[in-house]
Motif scaffolding. Structure first.
Motif, PDB file in Angstrom:
ATOM      1  N   GLU A   1     -12.798   1.676  13.065  1.00 12.42           N
ATOM      2  CA  GLU A   1     -13.817   2.126  14.029  1.00 12.42           C
ATOM      3  C   GLU A   1     -14.195   3.582  13.761  1.00 12.42           C
ATOM      4  OE1 GLU A   1     -15.340  -0.044  16.078  1.00 12.42           O
ATOM      5  OE2 GLU A   1     -14.047  -1.529  15.113  1.00 12.42           O
ATOM      6  N   TYR A   2     -13.236   4.405  13.377  1.00  7.04           N
ATOM      7  CA  TYR A   2     -13.538   5.793  13.010  1.00  7.04           C
ATOM      8  C   TYR A   2     -14.384   5.831  11.734  1.00  7.04           C
ATOM      9  CZ  TYR A   2      -9.856   7.129  16.281  1.00  7.04           C
ATOM     10  OH  TYR A   2      -9.081   7.299  17.402  1.00  7.04           O
ATOM     11  N   LEU A   3     -14.013   4.972  10.778  1.00  3.05           N
ATOM     12  CA  LEU A   3     -14.715   4.976   9.501  1.00  3.05           C
ATOM     13  C   LEU A   3     -16.152   4.479   9.607  1.00  3.05           C
ATOM     14  CD1 LEU A   3     -11.889   3.791   7.069  1.00  3.05           C
ATOM     15  CD2 LEU A   3     -12.749   6.100   7.438  1.00  3.05           C
ATOM     16  N   LYS A   4     -16.498   3.837  10.702  1.00  4.18           N
ATOM     17  CA  LYS A   4     -17.890   3.459  10.945  1.00  4.18           C
ATOM     18  C   LYS A   4     -18.740   4.700  11.250  1.00  4.18           C
ATOM     19  CE  LYS A   4     -17.177  -1.147  12.912  1.00  4.18           C
ATOM     20  NZ  LYS A   4     -17.329  -1.926  14.161  1.00  4.18           N
ATOM     21  N   ARG A   5     -18.084   5.756  11.738  1.00  2.00           N
ATOM     22  CA  ARG A   5     -18.795   6.946  12.199  1.00  2.00           C
ATOM     23  C   ARG A   5     -18.660   8.154  11.266  1.00  2.00           C
ATOM     24  NH1 ARG A   5     -17.330   3.535  15.851  1.00  2.00           N
ATOM     25  NH2 ARG A   5     -18.430   3.232  17.794  1.00  2.00           N
ATOM     26  N   VAL A   6     -17.500   8.276  10.644  1.00  2.00           N
ATOM     27  CA  VAL A   6     -17.249   9.406   9.740  1.00  2.00           C
ATOM     28  C   VAL A   6     -16.498   8.910   8.513  1.00  2.00           C
ATOM     29  CG1 VAL A   6     -17.180  11.169  11.574  1.00  2.00           C
ATOM     30  CG2 VAL A   6     -15.083  10.024  10.900  1.00  2.00           C
ATOM     31  N   PRO A   7     -16.687   9.562   7.369  1.00  2.00           N
ATOM     32  CA  PRO A   7     -15.937   9.165   6.173  1.00  2.00           C
ATOM     33  C   PRO A   7     -14.461   9.523   6.336  1.00  2.00           C
ATOM     34  CG  PRO A   7     -17.317  11.077   5.722  1.00  2.00           C
ATOM     35  CD  PRO A   7     -17.633  10.645   7.116  1.00  2.00           C
ATOM     36  N   GLY A   8     -13.589   8.764   5.696  1.00  2.07           N
ATOM     37  CA  GLY A   8     -12.167   9.048   5.808  1.00  2.07           C
ATOM     38  C   GLY A   8     -11.328   8.203   4.877  1.00  2.07           C
ATOM     39  N   CYS A   9     -10.020   8.421   4.961  1.00  2.00           N
ATOM     40  CA  CYS A   9      -9.080   7.693   4.116  1.00  2.00           C
ATOM     41  C   CYS A   9      -7.804   7.421   4.911  1.00  2.00           C
ATOM     42  CB  CYS A   9      -8.761   8.507   2.860  1.00  2.00           C
ATOM     43  SG  CYS A   9      -7.544   7.718   1.793  1.00  2.00           S
ATOM     44  N   TYR A  10      -7.511   6.162   5.128  1.00  3.01           N
ATOM     45  CA  TYR A  10      -6.272   5.734   5.762  1.00  3.01           C
ATOM     46  C   TYR A  10      -5.257   5.530   4.653  1.00  3.01           C
ATOM     47  CZ  TYR A  10      -3.174   3.053   8.825  1.00  3.01           C
ATOM     48  OH  TYR A  10      -2.106   2.621   9.563  1.00  3.01           O
ATOM     49  N   PHE A  11      -4.124   6.254   4.726  1.00  2.00           N
ATOM     50  CA  PHE A  11      -3.123   6.093   3.667  1.00  2.00           C
ATOM     51  C   PHE A  11      -1.739   5.898   4.267  1.00  2.00           C
ATOM     52  CE2 PHE A  11      -3.471  10.617   4.453  1.00  2.00           C
ATOM     53  CZ  PHE A  11      -2.187  11.105   4.343  1.00  2.00           C
ATOM     54  N   LEU A  12      -0.897   5.262   3.494  1.00  2.00           N
ATOM     55  CA  LEU A  12       0.472   4.971   3.916  1.00  2.00           C
ATOM     56  C   LEU A  12       1.390   6.019   3.317  1.00  2.00           C
ATOM     57  CD1 LEU A  12       0.328   1.139   3.193  1.00  2.00           C
ATOM     58  CD2 LEU A  12      -0.054   2.289   5.370  1.00  2.00           C
ATOM     59  N   ILE A  13       2.475   6.324   4.018  1.00  2.00           N
ATOM     60  CA  ILE A  13       3.358   7.378   3.528  1.00  2.00           C
ATOM     61  C   ILE A  13       4.623   6.844   2.860  1.00  2.00           C
ATOM     62  CG2 ILE A  13       2.455   9.110   5.086  1.00  2.00           C
ATOM     63  CD1 ILE A  13       4.936   8.740   6.830  1.00  2.00           C
ATOM     64  N   GLY A  14       4.776   5.534   2.785  1.00  2.00           N
ATOM     65  CA  GLY A  14       5.820   4.976   1.943  1.00  2.00           C
ATOM     66  C   GLY A  14       7.186   4.766   2.546  1.00  2.00           C
ATOM     67  N   ALA A  15       7.297   3.863   3.491  1.00  2.00           N
ATOM     68  CA  ALA A  15       8.605   3.525   4.046  1.00  2.00           C
ATOM     69  C   ALA A  15       9.404   2.658   3.091  1.00  2.00           C
ATOM     70  CB  ALA A  15       8.450   2.820   5.393  1.00  2.00           C
ATOM     71  N   GLY A  16       8.741   2.138   2.069  1.00  2.00           N
ATOM     72  CA  GLY A  16       9.425   1.327   1.067  1.00  2.00           C
ATOM     73  C   GLY A  16       9.057  -0.135   1.169  1.00  2.00           C
ATOM     74  N   GLU A  17       8.955  -0.762   0.030  1.00  2.00           N
ATOM     75  CA  GLU A  17       8.577  -2.172  -0.013  1.00  2.00           C
ATOM     76  C   GLU A  17       9.652  -3.085   0.548  1.00  2.00           C
ATOM     77  OE1 GLU A  17       7.147  -3.427  -3.803  1.00  2.00           O
ATOM     78  OE2 GLU A  17       5.858  -1.677  -4.016  1.00  2.00           O
ATOM     79  N   LYS A  18      10.879  -2.620   0.531  1.00  2.00           N
ATOM     80  CA  LYS A  18      11.977  -3.457   1.011  1.00  2.00           C
ATOM     81  C   LYS A  18      12.315  -3.178   2.479  1.00  2.00           C
ATOM     82  CE  LYS A  18      14.201  -4.243  -3.398  1.00  2.00           C
ATOM     83  NZ  LYS A  18      13.511  -3.987  -4.455  1.00  2.00           N
ATOM     84  N   ALA A  19      11.545  -2.313   3.120  1.00  2.00           N
ATOM     85  CA  ALA A  19      11.793  -1.997   4.529  1.00  2.00           C
ATOM     86  C   ALA A  19      11.412  -3.195   5.402  1.00  2.00           C
ATOM     87  CB  ALA A  19      10.983  -0.773   4.946  1.00  2.00           C
ATOM     88  N   PRO A  20      12.148  -3.404   6.489  1.00  2.00           N
ATOM     89  CA  PRO A  20      11.760  -4.479   7.414  1.00  2.00           C
ATOM     90  C   PRO A  20      10.380  -4.198   8.001  1.00  2.00           C
ATOM     91  CG  PRO A  20      13.962  -3.662   7.903  1.00  2.00           C
ATOM     92  CD  PRO A  20      13.363  -2.726   6.898  1.00  2.00           C
ATOM     93  N   SER A  21       9.733  -5.211   8.495  1.00  2.00           N
ATOM     94  CA  SER A  21       8.415  -5.057   9.098  1.00  2.00           C
ATOM     95  C   SER A  21       8.457  -4.034  10.228  1.00  2.00           C
ATOM     96  CB  SER A  21       7.924  -6.395   9.641  1.00  2.00           C
ATOM     97  OG  SER A  21       7.740  -7.301   8.584  1.00  2.00           O
TER      98      SER A  21
END
Length: 102
Positions: free
Chosen positions: A54-74
């Motif tokens: 919804e923010y990206l509909k109004r302004v440019p941006g980038c949602y990024f992940l900080i890396g909890a690890g692929e083997k981390a539980p959900s």
């Protein structure tokens, strides 16, 4: 036990989160400037971002992940234990992004 009957209806609530190219490059540059060695671009779509689109509909941006690890539980389970050590990496990236604004 009484059986239940009914209908499940799914509604599309939010648009997909699609980062804008310029802001994605800024985040990648900031991550490199922060000294991060392991930067992974996800090859396929992930169900993340929730209402960030919804923010990206109004302004440019980038949602990024900080890396909890692929083997981390959900994330939304009782098994997930946030790895506090990754916060420092995220803070370094955010500082680099802020420095580029001034």
């Amino acid at each position: 036990i009484t059986p239940l009957f009914g209908t499940v209806v799914f509604h599309d609530f939010h648009a997909p989160t699609i980062n804008t190219p310029s802001e994605t490059e800024q985040v990648l540059s900031a991550a490199k400037a922060a000294g991060l060695q392991e930067i992974v671009l996800l090859p396929e779509c992930k169900m993340v971002g929730e209402d960030f689109s919804e923010y990206l509909k109004r302004v440019p941006g980038c949602y990024f992940l900080i890396g909890a690890g692929e083997k981390a539980p959900s994330l939304h389970t009782s098994f997930f234990d946030f790895p506090d050590a990754i916060l420092l990496n995220a803070a370094h990236v955010m500082v680099q992004l802020a420095l580029k604004c001034f």
